[in-house]
Design a protein around this motif. Structure first.
Motif, PDB file in Angstrom:
ATOM      1  N   THR A 291      30.721 -20.650  14.787  1.00 15.32           N
ATOM      2  CA  THR A 291      30.917 -20.221  13.400  1.00 15.32           C
ATOM      3  C   THR A 291      29.764 -19.353  12.928  1.00 15.32           C
ATOM      4  O   THR A 291      29.971 -18.353  12.220  1.00 15.32           O
ATOM      5  CB  THR A 291      31.067 -21.442  12.479  1.00 15.32           C
ATOM      6  OG1 THR A 291      32.140 -22.258  12.936  1.00 15.32           O
ATOM      7  CG2 THR A 291      31.334 -21.015  11.046  1.00 15.32           C
ATOM      8  N   ALA A 292      28.516 -19.735  13.287  1.00 13.81           N
ATOM      9  CA  ALA A 292      27.343 -18.962  12.859  1.00 13.81           C
ATOM     10  C   ALA A 292      27.439 -17.517  13.320  1.00 13.81           C
ATOM     11  O   ALA A 292      27.171 -16.582  12.546  1.00 13.81           O
ATOM     12  CB  ALA A 292      26.072 -19.618  13.400  1.00 13.81           C
ATOM     13  N   LEU A 293      27.827 -17.308  14.576  1.00 15.54           N
ATOM     14  CA  LEU A 293      27.923 -15.941  15.103  1.00 15.54           C
ATOM     15  C   LEU A 293      29.166 -15.231  14.587  1.00 15.54           C
ATOM     16  O   LEU A 293      29.106 -14.060  14.190  1.00 15.54           O
ATOM     17  CB  LEU A 293      27.935 -15.988  16.632  1.00 15.54           C
ATOM     18  CG  LEU A 293      28.025 -14.640  17.337  1.00 15.54           C
ATOM     19  CD1 LEU A 293      26.834 -13.762  16.979  1.00 15.54           C
ATOM     20  CD2 LEU A 293      28.106 -14.834  18.856  1.00 15.54           C
ATOM     21  N   PHE A 294      30.305 -15.911  14.592  1.00 13.10           N
ATOM     22  CA  PHE A 294      31.576 -15.309  14.184  1.00 13.10           C
ATOM     23  C   PHE A 294      31.503 -14.783  12.746  1.00 13.10           C
ATOM     24  O   PHE A 294      31.868 -13.630  12.473  1.00 13.10           O
ATOM     25  CB  PHE A 294      32.676 -16.360  14.310  1.00 13.10           C
ATOM     26  CG  PHE A 294      34.050 -15.875  13.943  1.00 13.10           C
ATOM     27  CD1 PHE A 294      34.819 -15.183  14.850  1.00 13.10           C
ATOM     28  CD2 PHE A 294      34.577 -16.130  12.685  1.00 13.10           C
ATOM     29  CE1 PHE A 294      36.101 -14.743  14.515  1.00 13.10           C
ATOM     30  CE2 PHE A 294      35.842 -15.688  12.342  1.00 13.10           C
ATOM     31  CZ  PHE A 294      36.604 -14.988  13.262  1.00 13.10           C
ATOM     32  N   ALA A 295      31.026 -15.630  11.819  1.00 13.94           N
ATOM     33  CA  ALA A 295      30.961 -15.215  10.414  1.00 13.94           C
ATOM     34  C   ALA A 295      29.936 -14.108  10.214  1.00 13.94           C
ATOM     35  O   ALA A 295      30.117 -13.220   9.367  1.00 13.94           O
ATOM     36  CB  ALA A 295      30.624 -16.417   9.535  1.00 13.94           C
ATOM     37  N   ALA A 296      28.849 -14.138  10.993  1.00 10.77           N
ATOM     38  CA  ALA A 296      27.829 -13.090  10.859  1.00 10.77           C
ATOM     39  C   ALA A 296      28.388 -11.725  11.234  1.00 10.77           C
ATOM     40  O   ALA A 296      28.070 -10.713  10.590  1.00 10.77           O
ATOM     41  CB  ALA A 296      26.622 -13.436  11.729  1.00 10.77           C
ATOM     42  N   LEU A 309      27.913 -12.411   0.832  1.00 10.94           N
ATOM     43  CA  LEU A 309      27.211 -13.682   0.680  1.00 10.94           C
ATOM     44  C   LEU A 309      28.085 -14.851   1.095  1.00 10.94           C
ATOM     45  O   LEU A 309      27.578 -15.867   1.592  1.00 10.94           O
ATOM     46  CB  LEU A 309      26.753 -13.850  -0.774  1.00 10.94           C
ATOM     47  CG  LEU A 309      25.738 -12.819  -1.277  1.00 10.94           C
ATOM     48  CD1 LEU A 309      25.418 -13.054  -2.750  1.00 10.94           C
ATOM     49  CD2 LEU A 309      24.463 -12.863  -0.443  1.00 10.94           C
ATOM     50  N   ALA A 310      29.386 -14.739   0.899  1.00 12.39           N
ATOM     51  CA  ALA A 310      30.291 -15.821   1.297  1.00 12.39           C
ATOM     52  C   ALA A 310      30.290 -16.002   2.811  1.00 12.39           C
ATOM     53  O   ALA A 310      30.186 -17.128   3.319  1.00 12.39           O
ATOM     54  CB  ALA A 310      31.702 -15.529   0.794  1.00 12.39           C
ATOM     55  N   TYR A 311      30.409 -14.896   3.555  1.00 11.04           N
ATOM     56  CA  TYR A 311      30.379 -15.016   5.016  1.00 11.04           C
ATOM     57  C   TYR A 311      28.994 -15.435   5.499  1.00 11.04           C
ATOM     58  O   TYR A 311      28.867 -16.112   6.528  1.00 11.04           O
ATOM     59  CB  TYR A 311      30.816 -13.704   5.661  1.00 11.04           C
ATOM     60  CG  TYR A 311      32.315 -13.543   5.637  1.00 11.04           C
ATOM     61  CD1 TYR A 311      33.122 -14.306   6.473  1.00 11.04           C
ATOM     62  CD2 TYR A 311      32.932 -12.662   4.754  1.00 11.04           C
ATOM     63  CE1 TYR A 311      34.504 -14.189   6.442  1.00 11.04           C
ATOM     64  CE2 TYR A 311      34.309 -12.536   4.715  1.00 11.04           C
ATOM     65  CZ  TYR A 311      35.089 -13.305   5.559  1.00 11.04           C
ATOM     66  OH  TYR A 311      36.455 -13.208   5.515  1.00 11.04           O
ATOM     67  N   LEU A 317      26.043 -22.400   7.314  1.00 10.87           N
ATOM     68  CA  LEU A 317      26.587 -23.739   7.533  1.00 10.87           C
ATOM     69  C   LEU A 317      26.768 -24.002   9.026  1.00 10.87           C
ATOM     70  O   LEU A 317      26.610 -25.132   9.502  1.00 10.87           O
ATOM     71  CB  LEU A 317      27.923 -23.895   6.806  1.00 10.87           C
ATOM     72  CG  LEU A 317      27.843 -23.983   5.284  1.00 10.87           C
ATOM     73  CD1 LEU A 317      29.225 -23.775   4.672  1.00 10.87           C
ATOM     74  CD2 LEU A 317      27.277 -25.319   4.844  1.00 10.87           C
ATOM     75  N   GLY A 318      27.087 -22.950   9.771  1.00 10.49           N
ATOM     76  CA  GLY A 318      27.189 -23.082  11.219  1.00 10.49           C
ATOM     77  C   GLY A 318      25.876 -23.526  11.839  1.00 10.49           C
ATOM     78  O   GLY A 318      25.856 -24.352  12.761  1.00 10.49           O
ATOM     79  N   TYR A 319      24.753 -22.994  11.336  1.00  9.63           N
ATOM     80  CA  TYR A 319      23.446 -23.435  11.832  1.00  9.63           C
ATOM     81  C   TYR A 319      23.232 -24.922  11.563  1.00  9.63           C
ATOM     82  O   TYR A 319      22.676 -25.644  12.400  1.00  9.63           O
ATOM     83  CB  TYR A 319      22.325 -22.633  11.168  1.00  9.63           C
ATOM     84  CG  TYR A 319      22.159 -21.245  11.736  1.00  9.63           C
ATOM     85  CD1 TYR A 319      21.408 -21.021  12.883  1.00  9.63           C
ATOM     86  CD2 TYR A 319      22.761 -20.148  11.127  1.00  9.63           C
ATOM     87  CE1 TYR A 319      21.256 -19.742  13.406  1.00  9.63           C
ATOM     88  CE2 TYR A 319      22.619 -18.869  11.644  1.00  9.63           C
ATOM     89  CZ  TYR A 319      21.870 -18.673  12.784  1.00  9.63           C
ATOM     90  OH  TYR A 319      21.742 -17.424  13.311  1.00  9.63           O
ATOM     91  N   ALA A 420      21.551 -14.492  18.123  1.00  7.95           N
ATOM     92  CA  ALA A 420      22.370 -13.325  17.777  1.00  7.95           C
ATOM     93  C   ALA A 420      22.778 -13.377  16.310  1.00  7.95           C
ATOM     94  O   ALA A 420      22.760 -12.353  15.605  1.00  7.95           O
ATOM     95  CB  ALA A 420      23.600 -13.273  18.679  1.00  7.95           C
ATOM     96  N   GLY A 421      23.143 -14.570  15.839  1.00  6.78           N
ATOM     97  CA  GLY A 421      23.492 -14.716  14.426  1.00  6.78           C
ATOM     98  C   GLY A 421      22.318 -14.413  13.513  1.00  6.78           C
ATOM     99  O   GLY A 421      22.483 -13.805  12.441  1.00  6.78           O
ATOM    100  N   ALA A 422      21.102 -14.807  13.915  1.00  7.09           N
ATOM    101  CA  ALA A 422      19.909 -14.544  13.100  1.00  7.09           C
ATOM    102  C   ALA A 422      19.636 -13.047  12.997  1.00  7.09           C
ATOM    103  O   ALA A 422      19.280 -12.533  11.921  1.00  7.09           O
ATOM    104  CB  ALA A 422      18.706 -15.269  13.706  1.00  7.09           C
TER     105      ALA A 422
END
Length: 658
Positions: A291-296, A309-311, A317-319, A420-422
């Motif tokens: 979720t962390a990567l997908f939403a990012a 901001l929503a994504y 939340l994934g983190y 990658a999400g960061a």
């Protein structure tokens, strides 16, 4: 002292409840000023009570369990309306009441002049009551009441502008998707009762060792289903971005700082059950990392300031889920608290931008605002640096700790997902900042003429949140792994790490985290400040990928195709069956009677009338029995639902035992 603390514990949810009753029942009789004073004043009193209780917990180190009302008792089941306040509860109470108070104050300015002003604050206070019950309850049933309460309030607040079609649809979507998760949560509650004959946390966790590995996995996965729905994780995340249809303070309170962290709270509270199932823990971790990567990736190209901001919220939340899945419970709670500070700051600052631009939310129609609304610009920039993970601001310490746990405990794939999400988080947040506040103005002439800074009642809460975003990480979590919060939560969550790693390794991981944040910032600066044409060129060159991300991987369309449209077709089929077959039988009986009365022999008439009598008696008997199931009384329907859920829980248990 203990009696006084118990009293304050009872008062924490009572103050906003009194405001709900006052504004909800008598609000039409007094002014808007009185309505908002009751609303934020009640939350402020709850915060003061929370500070007292928190200080007492710190001083004594002893949890407080308070019975407010003896509720259900009979047979094996005894459930009280009771509160359990320990260090984990205090962490959430400080966030809910403290950040909630600031958002209530901000709302006074933001919602000024809106129709339904009193209704808005009634819903906000009702949400506070529900959230407080959720985190304070000492058993699963009180938790579930709060759980459903925040779901209801989410529906009411997202659909606050109920005459707006998109808002009404977003509210319904949030309600339905949360119900999917709640079904799993209910099954988990029934399985807990079947195995422990109680719903009290202390008794369940004291005897958790009696669970078989398979049963522990079944309960943990059912709890996870509920957490995924409430905390907007894959695959039940699509309601959260649409929830931005509600007023901006709603986005800040419910969908950034409090409600969406309820799933994290439930997992951490039930960590004793999750710890018994390595499989369930792995599922939690990979759901969070994915979720962390997908939403990012979706946040990279969005053009609505609140949807970016929503994504970002979904990704952060994934983190938290990733941290829970690898056993880093303290790090996850730490990130919950820092995220509440900087995400509330970002949402409320975005609200200040929208307020200044008379409702405009498209960042392609902004630009050059840094000098027009300087306070909002500075505060938004602080929030951006905090979420990007740059030291010494709060987001760096909590996010880096989760990533360090993943790496030092050899979860390398999860670490790569988080890294990658960061990188993407830093990029899309600075992209948002540059497009909103820097460069030349892209506003239309009328909007540009009326740009204005927000009033003090809106700016003051932002300053406090900016301060917390700046120093919160240092105060709570420094030094890393051994900060004050770690010792405070240790009695509840225990030790979180298997291998802490050497000091050199931890410093190296910090350096990598900082490099990722700086790389994202540098790339955003180049594309949106130095060479904007390059960004346009990349969008054209990779137009297919850009379109997919802009349309959010077409997940909503896929869900419509797989679930929504088939349900509609099923409904149409059932409607046709009702009109054609059922109504046709009724009409056929009438036509048969007409036919029998028109010139048939007495034998034919006798056979027809006998048949009609048999059919009529059968219909009468079926209607008399079936009528009891459609009494119109809510408690009858509730009993049927509960019976069905018990049967479902029994089926799940039998499957697990096979």
């Amino acid at each position: 002292m203990s009696d006084l603390t118990d009293l304050f514990i009872k008062l924490i949810p009572l103050f906003p409840l009194l405001a709900v009753v006052s504004n909800g029942v008598f609000g039409h009789r007094y002014s808007q000023d009185m309505a908002h004073r009751l609303a934020w004043g009640s939350v402020g009193l709850s915060f003061l009570c929370t500070v007292w209780v928190f200080a007492e917990i710190v001083r004594t180190g002893t949890p407080h369990e308070v019975i407010a009302y003896q509720w259900i008792f009979g047979g094996d089941l005894t459930v009280n309306l009771a509160y359990l306040v320990d260090s984990l509860t205090c962490a959430w109470l400080l966030v809910v009441t403290g950040v909630g108070f600031l958002i209530h104050v901000y709302s006074v300015g933001y919602m000024h002049g809106e129709s339904g002003f009193t209704r808005f604050f009634t819903y906000m206070n009702l949400f506070m009551v529900s959230m407080l019950l959720l985190v304070m309850g000492n058993n699963y049933l009180v938790l579930f009441i709060g759980w459903e309460g925040v779901g209801l309030c989410s529906y009411l607040l997202i659909g606050y502008y109920y005459d707006k079609v998109s808002a009404a649809q977003a509210a319904s979507k949030a309600f339905v998707m949360n119900r999917i998760g709640d079904a799993g949560f209910l099954v988990a509650i029934f399985l807990v009762f079947v195995n422990f004959k109680t719903l009290d946390y202390t008794k369940v966790f004291a005897n958790v060792g009696q669970l078989s590995p398979d049963m522990a996995t079944a309960i943990a996965l059912c709890l996870l289903v509920g957490a995924v729905g409430k905390s907007a994780q894959l695959p039940l995340y699509t309601w959260l971005p649409d929830a931005m249809e509600g007023p901006t303070p709603v986005s800040a309170l419910i969908h950034a700082a409090t409600m969406v962290t309820a799933g994290v709270y439930m997992i951490v509270r039930n960590h004793a059950i999750f710890d018994l199932s390595p499989f369930a823990m792995s599922v939690v971790a990979f759901v969070g990392g994915g979720t962390a990567l997908f939403a990012a990736t979706i946040g990279l190209v969005q053009t609505d300031i609140k949807r970016v901001l929503a994504y970002s919220t979904v990704s952060q939340l994934g983190y938290m889920f990733l941290g829970c899945g690898i056993g880093a419970y303290t790090a996850s709670v730490f990130h919950v608290m820092t995220h509440a500070f900087f995400k509330a700051l970002l949402f409320l600052s975005a609200g200040s931008v929208i307020h200044a631009l008379d409702g405009e939310q498209d960042i392609r129609k902004m630009g050059g605002l840094s000098k027009r609304i300087p306070w909002t610009h500075r505060l938004f920039l602080i929030g951006t640096i905090a979420i990007a993970g740059l030291p010494p601001l709060a987001g760096f310490w909590s996010k880096d700790e989760i990533m360090a746990h993943a790496f030092t405990n050899q979860h390398y794939l999860l670490y790569c997902l988080a890294a990658a999400g960061a990188l993407m988080t830093s990029f899309y947040m600075f992209r948002l900042t540059y497009l909103t506040f820097y460069g030349s103005s892209r506003m239309d002439h009328h909007t540009e003429e009326h740009v204005h800074e927000s009033p003090t009642v809106m700016i003051a809460p932002l300053i406090i949140l900016a301060f917390l975003s700046g120093v919160g990480g240092l105060v709570l979590g420094f030094p890393p792994e051994h900060g004050w919060l770690h010792g405070f939560l240790a009695p509840v969550v225990g030790a979180a790490v298997e291998h802490e790693g050497s000091a050199g390794m931890l410093f190296l991981l910090m350096g990598v985290a900082i490099a990722l944040a700086l790389t994202g910032w540098g790339l955003a600066h180049f594309l949106y400040a130095v060479s904007p044409v390059t960004a346009d060129g990349w969008a054209e060159k990779f137009s297919s990928m850009y379109r997919v991300l802009l349309n959010k991987y077409y997940v909503d369309e896929l869900y419509d195709l797989l679930f929504v449209e088939p349900c509609k077709r099923l409904g149409a089929l059932l409607d046709w069956f009702d009109r054609t077959v059922i109504d046709g039988l009724v009409r056929g009986v009438g036509h048969l009677a007409d036919w029998s009365a028109s010139g048939s022999t007495w034998v034919e008439k006798y056979i027809v009338y006998a048949g009609l009598n048999i059919i009529g008696y059968g219909n009468h008997l079926a209607a008399r029995k079936g009528r009891k199931m459609q009494s119109g009384m809510v408690h009858h329907y509730a009993a049927i639902i509960v019976a069905g859920l018990f049967l479902l829980a029994l089926v799940v248990q039998l499957v697990v035992q096979m």
